[in-house]
Design an enzyme around this catalytic site. Structure first.
Site, short mmCIF file in Angstrom:
data_model
loop_
_atom_site.label_atom_id
_atom_site.label_comp_id
_atom_site.label_asym_id
_atom_site.label_seq_id
_atom_site.Cartn_x
_atom_site.Cartn_y
_atom_site.Cartn_z
N THR A 1 0.86 -1.20 0.00
CA THR A 1 0.00 0.00 0.00
C THR A 1 0.89 1.24 0.00
OG1 THR A 1 0.03 0.35 2.40
CG2 THR A 1 -1.57 -1.25 1.53
N ASP A 2 0.27 2.39 -0.25
CA ASP A 2 1.01 3.61 0.00
C ASP A 2 0.93 3.88 1.50
OD1 ASP A 2 1.41 6.62 -2.00
OD2 ASP A 2 2.44 5.92 -0.22
N TYR A 3 1.61 4.89 1.92
CA TYR A 3 1.85 5.20 3.32
C TYR A 3 0.55 5.34 4.13
CZ TYR A 3 5.13 7.33 6.72
OH TYR A 3 5.95 7.61 7.79
N SER B 1 -2.20 3.98 3.74
CA SER B 1 -3.43 4.12 2.95
C SER B 1 -4.50 3.11 3.36
CB SER B 1 -3.13 4.01 1.45
OG SER B 1 -2.62 2.74 1.13
#
Ligand code: GLC
Length: 748
Positions: free
Chosen positions: A289-291, A293
Site C-alpha cells: 500500500t502507499d503510506y 493508505s
C-alpha cells in the site's frame, strides 16, 4: 583478499549457518521456488506471517504523516519483514543482522527507499527526464540509481511512478512521464528495466515498484489525495496502460494509490487489485500500500474502523501494509473472527517471500550493500557525467527569438540573476533520496567554470522565489546594466511540486515576474541578450514570459550536475533537443488541457459564436505536448504511406524525410500521431503512436520510417471490446503534437 570479500564471505557463511540452524531451506535445495517458499511458510507462525506483510519506516527519513518508535524492536520481534527509508551499507547490515540472527527463523529484511531519480547522484526530476524522449538515457538514469542504491544496502525502490498526469495543479506531475499514454508506456518500461536489469538476484539490481495504482493523476481539481471519478473506458484507455507496460517489463511490485476510484479507494479495490492486476494481467509480484493508505480508508468512509479497513485491503489483494500497522494490530483478530482466512494471509506472504528469494536474500542476506563499493560508485565521475548528459537532454528550448541562444563564450561580462541561479537544494527537486544539496553544481557555478577567468560573471539574487520583497531588485538591475548578457533563473522551489504540493495558480510565485519584467525592459532598451532559465516541477502558466522574453530554456530541476548541464546548453556545447511531455497552458483556467482531447460537436470556429471556446483566452495551449525548439531547424517532407488502404494483417509503412536545414548539428524527435476520424465512440483529435529521436548533422537529410498495424489503432469501442475499427484515419508526422504534415489512409 580485500576486506570486502572477507566481509561478504563471512556474511554469506554466517547467514547460511543461521539459515540452516533455523530450518530455512537454502537456495538451490531440490524443488523450485514454490517448494522453498512453501516449506518456509510451513515453519512460520501467524505472527511471523503477518510480520512479513508489515513495512515500517526507519527514522532516517520522513516521507509520510506518521512515524513509529522502536522499529528495531519490531524487527527483533519478527513483527516487520521490511524497512524503508533506511540506507547505507553499514546501517542496513546492522538491521539485517538483527533480523537474520535475532529472530526465530532469520528471514531477511527487504529494504525499500524512494529512489525516484537517483540515490545520491541526482538526475533531473522524472518529468524532466521524460522531456528527453531518450529511452536509453532514461534507462541509464535508473541503472545508475540502482548501482548506487544497492551499494548502499537497498533492495527495492518505490519507483517508477507511472501515473498519467494532465493537471499541472497537481504537484506530483513532476514525478512521472507526463500526459501521454503511448509515451508513458515506453518510459515505464525503460525505468523498470533500468532498475531491475535482467537479473533481480544480481547485487546491483533493484526491485522496482509501479505506482500509484491507479489513476492517482486524475484527482479532482489537481488537489493531491482528492477524489477520482472516471469512466471504465478512461481508466482502461488512459490510466492503466503504463501499469500494464510495467507488468510486461517484469516489475516485481506495485503500490496502491491514496485516492478512491469511482467510490472505492484503490487500497481496497478488488477490481483493480485482483480482477485486473491478477486475473487479466497475471501479475506475480506483490502489492504494497502507499503510506498508511489502509488506515485512510476509515476517513474515506469505506471502513468503520482500521480492523475493517485491513480486512477490505487483504480481500481486495493487498499483500503488504506500509507504515499503517493495521495488519500488525488487527489481522489476527480478523482471522479469529473468520473475517479473513489464514489461506488469504498465506497468499500474500508467499508473494513477498518469493521476491525475497528472487533477490537472492535467502542465499545471502548481506548481498546488497558494501562499504567499499559505496565509496567507489556513489557520485563517481562516470555517474556525474551520466547525470550531466541526461540533464542536458532533458532541457526544452521554448523560445529563442533572433537566435538569442547560444550565447558567445567571448562575452566579457555575464550577469546571472534570480533566486534559483545559485540555489543548490532546489536543483535536487522532490524525492531526492540521499542526494545532498552540497553536491549540486548551481547555474552560477556552472557558468563560472564554463567561462573561466576570461569573463566576469556577476550574480544578484534579485528576490526570493517566494515572498513579496523587492529589496534585491536594485542590485539585480545594476548587475544587468553592467553586463553584456543576462541569464535569469526563475521558477519554483523544489517544495512547490511533488507530494502534497498542489497549486491553485501555476504562474511564477512571489515577485519573480516583476523582476523579469524589469530586466527584460532594460535588456531590450540596451539591445543585449537575455535568456530566462526556468526551474520548476510542473508546467507553468507563463504568458508574459512567452510573449516578451527573448529566450526561454525549460530545465526542470536538473539534479546534481544541473549547473554544468545548463551552461553547456546556454553556450552551445550541447544543442537542446528536449520536447514537452506535458502541455503548458496559457492559464490555469484552461486546465485540464492536453493535446489528445476530443473534438466536440462544436469545435472552435472564430467566425461562430456558438462554438466551444473561452471568451478570454484561445483554446490552444501556450506550448503543446511534444514541443521543443533547437538551435538548428528541421524540415519535413510530405508524409508518405506505402498504401492508402490496409487490412488487419497488413503493415502500413509511414515515412518522411527530415532535413537539418540550420547551422548546427542537432537532434529532433520525429513524432507520429494518428486521428481515427470516426469511431463507435468519439475519438481524440490525435494520439501519439510513434516517435524516433534522430541526430542530423547540419545539412543532413534522413528518412524516418514508422510501421503501423491495425492493433496500434485499437481502442475500447462502444461495447468496451478492445479493437481497431475499420474506417478512415489521418496520420500526422512532425516535431510536435500540432504537426499539420499529414496523409489519409483507410483501414478495411
Ligand atoms: C509517500 C508517497 C509514495 C512513497 C511512499 C514512501 O506517501 O505517496 O510515492 O513511495 O510514501 O515514501
Amino acid at each position: 583478499m580485500t576486506n570486502k570479500y572477507i566481509f561478504l564471505l563471512l556474511g554469506g557463511l554466517l547467514s547460511a549457518i543461521c539459515a540452516f540452524q533455523k530450518g530455512i531451506p537454502p537456495v538451490g535445495e531440490t524443488g523450485g521456488l514454490d517448494a522453498k517458499v512453501d516449506s518456509l511458510l510451513a515453519l512460520m507462525t501467524l505472527d511471523e506471517k503477518i510480520g512479513q506483510m508489515t513495512l515500517f519506516t526507519s527514522d532516517w527519513d520522513v516521507t509520510g504523516p506518521t512515524l513509529r518508535e522502536g522499529y528495531k524492536d519490531d524487527i527483533r520481534a519478527g513483527k516487520t519483514g521490511a524497512i524503508f527509508n533506511a540506507h547505507t551499507a553499514a546501517y542496513n547490515h546492522e538491521l539485517q543482522r538483527i533480523a537474520v540472527e535475532e529472530t526465530r527463523l532469520g528471514i531477511p529484511l527487504l529494504f525499500g527507499y524512494d529512489v525516484i531519480h537517483g540515490y545520491k547522484t541526482i538526475f533531473p526530476v522524472s518529468l524532466g527526464e521524460a522531456a528527453s524522449w531518450d529511452m536509453e538515457a532514461i534507462e541509464k538514469s535508473a541503472r545508475v540509481a540502482a548501482e548506487e542504491a544497492t551499494a548502499a544496502g537497498l533492495h527495492w525502490t518505490f519507483a517508477p511512478m507511472v501515473d498519467i498526469a494532465r493537471d499541472p495543479r497537481w504537484g506530483r506531475i513532476s514525478e512521472g512521464a507526463g500526459e501521454d499514454v503511448f509515451y508513458g508506456k515506453k518510459v515505464a518500461a525503460a525505468r523498470v528495466k533500468g532498475f531491475q536489469g535482467g537479473d533481480l538476484s544480481a547485487a546491483n539490481t533493484l526491485l522496482a515498484c509501479a505506482k500509484h495504482y491507479a489513476a492517482y493523476g486524475a484527482v479532482q481539481a489537481g488537489r493531491d489525495y482528492h477524489t477520482v471519478d472516471i469512466s471504465e473506458r478512461v481508466l482502461r484507455e488512459t490510466y492503466l496502460p503504463p501499469f500494464k507496460a510495467a507488468v510486461d517489463a517484469g516489475v516485481g511490485s506495485f503500490m496502491t494509490s491514496f485516492n478512491e476510484l469511482n467510490g472505492v479507494p484503490a487500497t481496497g479495490n478488488k477490481h483493480l487489485l485482483t480482477d485486473i492486476l491478477r486475473n487479466e494481467w497475471h501479475f506475480k509480484g506483490f502489492v504494497v500500500t502507499d503510506y498508511t493508505s489502509i488506515n485512510e480508508m476509515v476517513p474515506h468512509g469505506i471502513a468503520a474502523d482500521e480492523k475493517a479497513a485491513g480486512e477490505l485491503a487483504l480481500k481486495a489483494g493487498v499483500d503488504m501494509d506500509m507504515q499503517g500497522a493495521v495488519f500488525y494490530n488487527f489481522l489476527k483478530k480478523s482471522i479469529a473472527e473468520g473475517k479473513v482466512s489464514v489461506e488469504q494471509v498465506d497468499v500474500a506472504v508467499r508473494r513477498i517471500l518469493k521476491i525475497k528469494y528472487e533477490l537472492g536474500l535467502f542465499d545471502d542476506p548481506y548481498r546488497y550493500g558494501d562499504p567499499e563499493l559505496e565509496k567507489k560508485v556513489i557520485l563517481s565521475a562516470a555517474h556525474l557525467e551520466a547525470a550531466r548528459d541526461v540533464a542536458r537532454k532533458s532541457f526544452v528550448l521554448l523560445k529563442n527569438q533572433d537566435r538569442t541562444l547560444p550565447l558567445s563564450k567571448g562575452l566579457k561580462t555575464v550577469a546571472v540573476i534570480g533566486p534559483l541561479a545559485d540555489s543548490k537544494k532546489d536543483l535536487l527537486g522532490s524525492w531526492h533520496a540521499a542526494g545532498n544539496a552540497e553536491d549540486c553544481v548551481t547555474l552560477l557555478a556552472g557558468l563560472r567554470e564554463k567561462l573561466g577567468a576570461a569573463s566576469t560573471v556577476l550574480f544578484a539574487e534579485g528576490c526570493k522565489t517566494l515572498g513579496r520583497s523587492k529589496d534585491g531588485f536594485a542590485e539585480a538591475v545594476n548587475a544587468a546594466k553592467r553586463a553584456d548578457a543576462v541569464i535569469l533563473a526563475v521558477g519554483e522551489t523544489r517544495g512547490l511540486s511533488g507530494e502534497a504540493a498542489s497549486r491553485s495558480m501555476i504562474g511564477l510565485p512571489g515577485v519573480q515576474l516583476d523582476l523579469v519584467k524589469e530586466l527584460v525592459a532594460i535588456c531590450r532598451q540596451a539591445d543585449k541578450p537575455l535568456a530566462v532559465v526556468l526551474m520548476n516541477g510542473r508546467p507553468l502558466a507563463i504568458p508574459w514570459l512567452a510573449e516578451n522574453a527573448p529566450a526561454i530554456l525549460e530545465t526542470w530541476f536538473a539534479g546534481t550536475q544541473g549547473g554544468h548541464a545548463i551552461a553547456d546548453v546556454l553556450f552551445g556545447d550541447y544543442n537542446p533537443s528536449g520536447k514537452l511531455p506535458a502541455t503548458f497552458p496559457r492559464n490555469v483556467g484552461q486546465v485540464p488541457i492536453y493535446y489528445c482531447m476530443k473534438n466536440t460537436g462544436r469545435p472552435m470556429d472564430p467566425k461562430n459564436k456558438y462554438t466551444s471556446k473561452y471568451l478570454d483566452v484561445p483554446n490552444s495551449p501556450q506550448f503543446p505536448f511534444g514541443f521543443g525548439l533547437s538551435y538548428t531547424s528541421f524540415d519535413y517532407s510530405p508524409v508518405l504511406v506505402d498504401k492508402t488502404v490496409f487490412g488487419r494483417n497488413d503493415k502500413l509503412k509511414v515515412s518522411v524525410r527530415v532535413t537539418n536545414s540550420g547551422s548546427y548539428d542537432g537532434e529532433e524527435v520525429v513524432q507520429l500521431y494518428v486521428r481515427d476520424l470516426v469511431g463507435s465512440v468519439t475519438r481524440p483529435v490525435r494520439e501519439l503512436k510513434g516517435f524516433e529521436k534522430i541526430f542530423l548533422k547540419k545539412g543532413e537529410t534522413r528518412e524516418v520510417e514508422f510501421t503501423l498495424r491495425a492493433e496500434d489503432l485499437a481502442f475500447y469501442t462502444r461495447d468496451m471490446s478492445f479493437k481497431a475499427e475499420a474506417g478512415d484515419f489521418e496520420i500526422f508526422v512532425g516535431g510536435n503534437s500540432d504537426a499539420e504534415n499529414s496523409a489519409k489512409v483507410e483501414l478495411r
